[in-house]
Design an enzyme around this catalytic site. Structure first.
Site, PDB file in Angstrom:
ATOM      1  N   ALA A 175       9.043   2.935  -3.804  1.00 23.44           N
ATOM      2  CA  ALA A 175       7.840   2.739  -4.615  1.00 23.44           C
ATOM      3  C   ALA A 175       8.067   1.681  -5.685  1.00 23.44           C
ATOM      4  O   ALA A 175       7.182   0.869  -5.975  1.00 23.44           O
ATOM      5  CB  ALA A 175       7.411   4.055  -5.256  1.00 23.44           C
ATOM      6  N   ARG A 218       9.421  17.849   3.275  1.00 23.53           N
ATOM      7  CA  ARG A 218       8.926  17.645   1.920  1.00 23.53           C
ATOM      8  C   ARG A 218       7.797  18.623   1.664  1.00 23.53           C
ATOM      9  O   ARG A 218       6.919  18.811   2.520  1.00 23.53           O
ATOM     10  CB  ARG A 218       8.403  16.215   1.730  1.00 23.53           C
ATOM     11  CG  ARG A 218       9.455  15.141   1.958  1.00 23.53           C
ATOM     12  CD  ARG A 218       8.877  13.773   1.744  1.00 23.53           C
ATOM     13  NE  ARG A 218       9.867  12.724   1.984  1.00 23.53           N
ATOM     14  CZ  ARG A 218       9.634  11.426   1.818  1.00 23.53           C
ATOM     15  NH1 ARG A 218       8.452  11.019   1.407  1.00 23.53           N
ATOM     16  NH2 ARG A 218      10.576  10.536   2.054  1.00 23.53           N
ATOM     17  N   ARG A 229       3.045  12.036  -6.502  1.00 22.77           N
ATOM     18  CA  ARG A 229       2.416  10.852  -5.893  1.00 22.77           C
ATOM     19  C   ARG A 229       0.883  10.871  -5.995  1.00 22.77           C
ATOM     20  O   ARG A 229       0.279   9.846  -6.366  1.00 22.77           O
ATOM     21  CB  ARG A 229       2.871  10.721  -4.439  1.00 22.77           C
ATOM     22  CG  ARG A 229       2.561   9.381  -3.799  1.00 22.77           C
ATOM     23  CD  ARG A 229       3.094   9.343  -2.370  1.00 22.77           C
ATOM     24  NE  ARG A 229       4.519   9.580  -2.310  1.00 22.77           N
ATOM     25  CZ  ARG A 229       5.452   8.621  -2.360  1.00 22.77           C
ATOM     26  NH1 ARG A 229       5.086   7.357  -2.451  1.00 22.77           N
ATOM     27  NH2 ARG A 229       6.735   8.920  -2.294  1.00 22.77           N
ATOM     28  N   ASP A 272       5.761  -1.292   1.919  1.00 20.18           N
ATOM     29  CA  ASP A 272       6.351  -0.946   3.209  1.00 20.18           C
ATOM     30  C   ASP A 272       5.919  -1.874   4.326  1.00 20.18           C
ATOM     31  O   ASP A 272       6.544  -1.917   5.386  1.00 20.18           O
ATOM     32  CB  ASP A 272       6.002   0.499   3.585  1.00 20.18           C
ATOM     33  CG  ASP A 272       6.834   1.517   2.824  1.00 20.18           C
ATOM     34  OD1 ASP A 272       7.838   1.102   2.209  1.00 20.18           O
ATOM     35  OD2 ASP A 272       6.491   2.707   2.838  1.00 20.18           O
TER      36      ASP A 272
END
Length: 488
Positions: A351, A213, A134, A338
């Site tokens: 995404a 994560r 990302r 979002d």
């Protein structure tokens, strides 16, 4: 509204960047994540005058990996300066599936979006699996912003959105007011645009799921652990190895690139997860969770132990019921990403939907023109809502595929039971051409009530209202979702 014809160049076939004639439309984008930055890029490309605001005082540098699907990748590659960089920074892994004991079920094999293709056939490069880190992906987009002369204005915290018939604007917490023909809310699930767009503050609520994560330098696991090194190595053909571990109480992914180790694990949220990339949890928290899984592989335990203490985020997975309105009453404020919708990670498309939003919106504004901004944003809403709703539903389809309620179910699942659904309706879509083909049809529908049916959804699917808690209850009861249409 008059129809001044504008050439509709689809993303397919463009070989060099060409900016559309200046539209005179000013666009203020709030939020400099992938959704906001790609919206700014596309609006500039379509001839609009762009300004982009970000509340963070610095560029974002943290994050995990995410998949970018072919319909978006093929569009990104129409930017000459990003085409090569996009391929260079993306991982192209081979995928293998494992039980929660570590036993391999299948792979490693190329990820194929077209499940009907011959597994032994050469992989179509236009359907390559682009797995992006990302921060690197976002920096690629920000660098492109700089090349076209658009700078992100950091430290701009929006306190309020407003509009009138001619303009929209934001009030910043320092008292400044910034106005434009269109304001794009790309500032995430906590956006303050809901009060204006929907007439109320629409909160996303916890899904009772969260995700550990982590992404950290490969050097952190270098050393004497031969098994860990072997299980995380780059494959002999040079491709990274993306491993999925699925079983009772566990859904975990693991991948190594040349410089980064990344892993993620979905778990029940006990109220300790947060919605921030900046709040970390200690590896001992994760180890406490996996201690409840008797078959958890020891090498994965050692991977967690090797993860830096500040390198694990426990991300709360939020959701919101499908929102049919993402455009304000006067059509001057529009939500993307979002801010407009939340998607389960199981859909693998949060995404992608955000980046599609950018393509749709910029094209709608170009076709509508400055005098019809309010209609252009409403057409954007009409063209997007049903598709996004389907992507949200897809998340529940994939959540059901990987949910394991007992050991017997977990130990008998086959490869096809575990592979996420990614239908052709999703990855075979051409967002820019779809707007060109359907803008005026959707506009006539909104203005005159003429019939119109979106075709960017699963063939044969008929949209119906639904709620998150209803679908989640079906998943938990192991009931078929019976979505209708062809989702393959």
């Amino acid at each position: 509204m008059s129809r001044n014809p504008i050439a509709c160049n689809s993303a397919k076939g463009l070989t060099q960047l060409a900016r559309s004639p200046l539209s005179g439309i000013s666009v203020c984008v709030v939020g400099a994540g992938p959704a906001g930055v790609y919206t700014a890029l596309q609006c500039w490309r379509k001839g609009h005058n762009v300004r982009i605001l970000e509340r963070s005082p610095v560029a974002r540098t943290q994050g995990d990996f995410f998949m970018v699907a072919p319909q978006v990748i093929n569009h990104i590659k129409t930017w000459p300066d990003m085409a090569e960089e996009n391929d260079r920074i993306a991982a192209d892994p081979r995928v293998s599936l494992h039980r929660n004991t570590g036993e391999r079920i299948s792979g490693p094999l190329p990820f194929r979006f077209d499940k009907g293709a011959d597994a032994g056939a050469e992989l179509d490069p236009t359907k390559r699996f682009h797995f992006h880190h990302r921060p690197k992906f976002l920096q690629m987009l920000i660098s492109q912003l700089g090349r076209i002369g658009v700078q992100i204005e950091y430290g701009c915290r929006v306190a309020e959105f407003h509009e009138d018939a001619d303009k929209a604007g934001v009030r910043l917490d320092d008292g400044r007011t910034i106005e434009a023909d269109v304001v794009v809310a790309a500032d995430g699930i906590g956006t303050k645009s809901h009060t204006l767009v929907s007439g109320q503050d629409i909160r996303a609520w916890p899904s009772r799921l969260a995700g550990f994560r982590a992404a950290f330098p490969v050097e952190m696991i270098a050393g004497g652990d031969a098994e860990l090194s072997e299980r995380t190595k780059i494959l002999d053909d040079g491709h990274p190895h993306f491993q999925i571990f699925n079983g009772q109480g566990l859904h975990m992914t693991l991948m190594r690139t040349e410089d980064i180790i990344t892993w993620g694990m979905t778990h029940k949220d006990e109220g300790t997860a947060s919605e921030s990339w900046y709040e970390s949890v200690d590896p001992s928290t994760v180890l406490g969770y996996v201690s409840t899984i008797p078959t958890f592989p020891s090498f994965l335990r050692r991977l967690i132990e090797a993860t830096p203490k500040d390198g694990i985020v426990d991300w709360k997975i939020m959701w919101r019921n499908p929102q049919p309105l993402t455009t304000s009453p006067l059509g001057r404020v529009v939500q993307v990403g979002d801010a407009a919708h939340t998607l389960l990670p199981s859909s693998m498309n949060g995404a992608n939907q955000a980046l599609e939003d950018a393509i749709y919106l910029a094209s709608c504004l170009e076709l509508g023109g400055k005098e019809n901004v309010h209609w252009a944003t409403k057409v954007h809403n009409k063209l997007r809502f049903e598709r996004v709703s389907c992507c949200q539903k897809l998340g529940f389809v994939n959540l059901a595929k990987r949910t394991n309620r007992d050991a017997k179910t977990a130990n008998t699942k086959k490869t096809e039971d575990m592979v996420p659904e990614q239908g052709r309706w999703l990855w075979g879509h051409n967002p820019e051409m779809y707007v060109c083909d359907n803008f005026h049809k959707a506009l006539d529908h909104l203005q005159r009530g003429t019939p119109f049916q979106n075709t960017n959804i699963p063939p044969g699917y008929v949209h119906e209202e639904w709620a998150v808690d209803e679908l989640m209850a079906r998943v938990e009861r192991n009931e078929p979702l019976n979505l209708g249409g062809d989702w393959s």
